[in-house]
Motif scaffolding. Structure first.
Motif, PDB file in Angstrom:
ATOM      1  N   PRO A 317      29.947  52.444  12.262  1.00  0.00           N
ATOM      2  CA  PRO A 317      28.794  53.160  11.698  1.00  0.00           C
ATOM      3  C   PRO A 317      29.179  54.101  10.554  1.00  0.00           C
ATOM      4  O   PRO A 317      28.371  54.366   9.668  1.00  0.00           O
ATOM      5  N   ASN A 318      30.417  54.601  10.595  1.00  0.00           N
ATOM      6  CA  ASN A 318      30.915  55.411   9.486  1.00  0.00           C
ATOM      7  C   ASN A 318      31.546  54.471   8.468  1.00  0.00           C
ATOM      8  O   ASN A 318      32.658  53.945   8.669  1.00  0.00           O
ATOM      9  N   VAL A 367      33.776  47.181   0.734  1.00  0.00           N
ATOM     10  CA  VAL A 367      33.314  47.839   1.954  1.00  0.00           C
ATOM     11  C   VAL A 367      34.471  48.602   2.584  1.00  0.00           C
ATOM     12  O   VAL A 367      35.588  48.079   2.688  1.00  0.00           O
ATOM     13  N   SER A 368      34.196  49.824   2.991  1.00  0.00           N
ATOM     14  CA  SER A 368      35.167  50.619   3.739  1.00  0.00           C
ATOM     15  C   SER A 368      34.617  50.863   5.139  1.00  0.00           C
ATOM     16  O   SER A 368      33.546  51.465   5.298  1.00  0.00           O
ATOM     17  N   LEU A 369      35.331  50.370   6.166  1.00  0.00           N
ATOM     18  CA  LEU A 369      34.967  50.614   7.563  1.00  0.00           C
ATOM     19  C   LEU A 369      35.845  51.757   8.054  1.00  0.00           C
ATOM     20  O   LEU A 369      36.970  51.559   8.521  1.00  0.00           O
ATOM     21  N   ASP A 370      35.330  52.963   7.926  1.00  0.00           N
ATOM     22  CA  ASP A 370      36.146  54.150   8.153  1.00  0.00           C
ATOM     23  C   ASP A 370      36.582  54.296   9.608  1.00  0.00           C
ATOM     24  O   ASP A 370      37.671  54.818   9.887  1.00  0.00           O
ATOM     25  N   ASP A 371      35.756  53.863  10.564  1.00  0.00           N
ATOM     26  CA  ASP A 371      36.112  53.971  11.976  1.00  0.00           C
ATOM     27  C   ASP A 371      37.302  53.090  12.332  1.00  0.00           C
ATOM     28  O   ASP A 371      38.002  53.353  13.324  1.00  0.00           O
ATOM     29  N   LEU A 372      37.505  52.028  11.545  1.00  0.00           N
ATOM     30  CA  LEU A 372      38.595  51.098  11.807  1.00  0.00           C
ATOM     31  C   LEU A 372      39.735  51.237  10.811  1.00  0.00           C
ATOM     32  O   LEU A 372      40.748  50.535  10.926  1.00  0.00           O
ATOM     33  N   GLN A 377      36.359  43.132   1.033  1.00  0.00           N
ATOM     34  CA  GLN A 377      35.661  42.806  -0.196  1.00  0.00           C
ATOM     35  C   GLN A 377      35.066  41.411  -0.079  1.00  0.00           C
ATOM     36  O   GLN A 377      35.450  40.624   0.784  1.00  0.00           O
ATOM     37  N   GLY A 378      34.118  41.112  -0.964  1.00  0.00           N
ATOM     38  CA  GLY A 378      33.509  39.789  -0.978  1.00  0.00           C
ATOM     39  C   GLY A 378      32.592  39.636  -2.184  1.00  0.00           C
ATOM     40  O   GLY A 378      32.444  40.553  -2.995  1.00  0.00           O
ATOM     41  N   PHE A 379      31.996  38.466  -2.288  1.00  0.00           N
ATOM     42  CA  PHE A 379      31.050  38.155  -3.364  1.00  0.00           C
ATOM     43  C   PHE A 379      29.649  38.105  -2.806  1.00  0.00           C
ATOM     44  O   PHE A 379      29.422  37.792  -1.627  1.00  0.00           O
TER      45      PHE A 379
END
Length: 384
Positions: A317-318, A367-372, A377-379
């Motif tokens: 979620p973060n 995308v940054s998944l801060d909790d993990l 990245q992607g298209f």
């Protein structure tokens, strides 16, 4: 209605016995509101040509030139000349430049000749076949995408400064930095700090500006990035430092794309501290993972109207997301993303128009998944 004052049209006779026409301004030309002036011949501007409100267009299929002692200042400008417009004297535009066909060309070894976008000026229609092949400049602007390239391709550089630039300029060179054709000095790509691996010898940009800034540049198939590294995340921006007399890393705060097409953004630096800028590789690659590629069709039918990335909500979620166009221009960013992007930019700058949806085409997302503590990245392809 168009009002022209004190125009002298001369015939210039060459040494080899032929004649060509030229518009020679030795008095004062002014284009009033709704006025239009089309150049099908050379402009020699030796007097005031400013305070214009109408359109100055360059047309035809024969190269025309602009020269003279004074820089003309146009309101709206249109380039529709297959052979291009060659600048021996610079041009300033205060409103819109419409690139239709043909380049604005300036000598890349003459730093005082440029196509200048003043304050609120903008442009449309830039393509591989219509751009600035030479130096483009800005006056009193903070964020700007320079529509520069060479004779074959558009290779923009996006400048994002911490404050308004009183003046800055940029040109693109498809030349070897070690032995450039257009500049008097070379920049030895073996003189580099330890953190840099390889440095491109195919292309570079020359950027001047005194305000701390970040930049974004993009690569394509001609850049041949695969010759330097198989890993996109190993790509960085490097600059030849004037004080250190060697190549330094300018960072890679954002990277998107694949090895044949993508972009990279720098950390903050002062452009005037560096001679030229190009692509390099990091001696130690960074790690980033891939998510899926997405199709976005925001037409209100309930299918693919929004960019939905389940992993962001379910696993972290973060989080945060940034979306860039193919040239590396940031068009959307959000912290704690919950599937809000529907093809509308939320970035407030003069480069993109927030009142209309983004154009159809390929975009990159980071995308940054801060909790993990993971980055992805992607298209995504936006279809209209």
């Amino acid at each position: 209605m168009k009002y022209l004052n004190h125009i002298a049209l001369l015939f210039l006779i060459g040494n080899i016995g032929y004649a060509q026409t030229a518009l020679y301004n030795s008095g004062n030309i002014r284009i009033h509101q709704n006025g239009q002036l089309g150049f099908h011949t050379d402009l020699i501007n030796d007097a005031s040509f400013d305070q214009n409100l109408g359109l100055a267009g360059f047309y035809g299929n024969t190269l025309v030139s602009v020269s003279g002692a004074f820089m003309p200042v146009f309101y709206d400008t249109e380039i529709a000349n297959d052979a291009g417009v060659f600048l021996n004297t610079g041009i300033t535009v205060t409103n819109n430049t419409n690139f239709v066909i043909g380049d604005v060309i300036s000598p890349k070894n003459q730093l005082d000749v440029y196509f200048n976008f003043f304050r609120d000026a903008f442009y449309i229609g830039e393509t591989n076949g219509s751009k600035v092949d030479g130096f483009a400049a800005i006056t009193n602007k903070q964020v700007f995408s320079f529509p520069v390239g060479d004779s074959e391709q558009l290779r923009p550089l996006i400048l994002n400064s911490q404050a308004e630039n009183q003046f800055a300029k940029c040109a693109y060179f498809f030349e070897d930095a070690n032995n450039p054709i257009s500049l008097p000095n070379g920049f030895d790509t073996t003189r580099k700090i330890r953190d840099i691996g390889e440095i491109s010898t195919l292309e570079f940009w020359k950027l001047e500006g005194s305000i701390p800034s970040t930049i974004t540049i993009n690569w394509n198939a001609r850049s041949n990035m695969a010759a330097f590294t198989p890993d996109v995340q190993n790509i960085t921006i490097v600059g030849y430092s004037k004080s250190a007399n060697r190549w330094l890393s300018l960072g890679n705060t954002a990277i998107g794309g694949d090895i044949t097409q993508g972009f990279v953004s720098s950390e903050t630096f002062v452009p005037d501290d560096y001679e030229i800028i190009t692509f390099g590789t990091l001696a130690v690659p960074q790690e980033i993972l891939l998510l899926e590629n997405y199709l976005l069709t925001p037409n209100g039918d309930g299918k693919n109207d929004f960019l939905v990335i389940p992993e962001m909500i379910e696993l972290s979620p973060n989080n945060s997301i940034r979306i860039y166009d193919r040239n590396g221009l940031l068009v959307f960013e959000m912290t704690n993303y919950t599937d809000e992007f529907n093809g509308i930019s939320n970035i407030d700058n003069r480069v993109i128009k927030r009142d209309i949806g983004l154009p159809q085409g390929m975009y990159f997302y980071l995308v940054s998944l801060d909790d993990l503590a993971l980055n992805f990245q992607g298209f995504l392809y936006l279809a209209r």
